[in-house]
Design a protein around this motif. Structure first.
Motif, PDB file in Angstrom:
ATOM      1  N   THR A  11      36.942  35.475  30.464  1.00  0.00           N
ATOM      2  CA  THR A  11      35.722  37.794  30.541  1.00  0.00           C
ATOM      3  C   THR A  11      36.048  38.030  29.849  1.00  0.00           C
ATOM      4  O   THR A  11      36.056  37.840  28.274  1.00  0.00           O
ATOM      5  CB  THR A  11      36.747  37.979  31.730  1.00  0.00           C
ATOM      6  N   SER A  57      44.406  38.682  33.844  1.00  0.00           N
ATOM      7  CA  SER A  57      42.933  37.940  33.914  1.00  0.00           C
ATOM      8  C   SER A  57      42.304  39.285  34.696  1.00  0.00           C
ATOM      9  O   SER A  57      43.368  38.995  35.729  1.00  0.00           O
ATOM     10  CB  SER A  57      43.074  36.447  34.503  1.00  0.00           C
ATOM     11  N   ARG A  59      38.506  38.582  36.988  1.00  0.00           N
ATOM     12  CA  ARG A  59      37.606  37.761  36.893  1.00  0.00           C
ATOM     13  C   ARG A  59      36.621  38.600  38.138  1.00  0.00           C
ATOM     14  O   ARG A  59      37.013  38.763  38.872  1.00  0.00           O
ATOM     15  CB  ARG A  59      37.659  36.532  37.928  1.00  0.00           C
ATOM     16  N   ARG A  79      42.773  29.199  41.216  1.00  0.00           N
ATOM     17  CA  ARG A  79      43.190  29.795  39.933  1.00  0.00           C
ATOM     18  C   ARG A  79      44.411  29.881  39.991  1.00  0.00           C
ATOM     19  O   ARG A  79      45.303  29.973  38.604  1.00  0.00           O
ATOM     20  CB  ARG A  79      41.731  30.691  39.696  1.00  0.00           C
TER      21      ARG A  79
END
Length: 121
Positions: A11, A57, A59, A79
């Protein structure tokens, strides 16, 4: 307690986490959502993945049209399992500036919660 959150290489979180900055998790999420979703002309869905309480993370999971966004729940769960996430946070915008969740939003939240629970997330 302030935490430094390591960027996910897949990212562009670096633009949100300058080296000198330190954010609380809530500050970071608020800033990210504001920058990524606030002025989008279409509905977008963002997912934050957590591992043992730490954000690992973020997204943009899906983009829709001016009235809805399709939730790729299977892809989100895969994921999460692939990175051993222990939790997720979801956010999406309403381009019409309404902060009120729709009936579909509420239904989707229940389905997502149950799916995560069944997967151990």
């Amino acid at each position: 307690m302030k935490k430094h959150i390591a960027p996910d290489p897949e990212t562009d979180l670096d633009s949100f986490l300058p080296d000198s900055a330190r954010y609380t998790e809530a500050d970071f999420i608020r800033s990210l959502i504001k920058r990524r979703l606030h002025q989008q002309p279409i509905e977008c869905l963002m997912v934050g993945f957590y591992k043992n309480g730490e954000l690992v993370s973020v997204r943009t999971a899906a983009k829709g049209d001016t009235h809805h966004v399709r939730v790729p729940l299977g892809r989100i769960l895969r994921r999460a399992q692939r990175i051993d996430a222990t939790g997720i946070a979801l956010a999406h915008n309403h381009p019409n500036a309404s902060a009120e969740p729709s009936r579909a939003d509420k239904d989707w939240a229940c389905i997502t919660f149950e799916a995560c629970w069944r997967c151990g997330i």
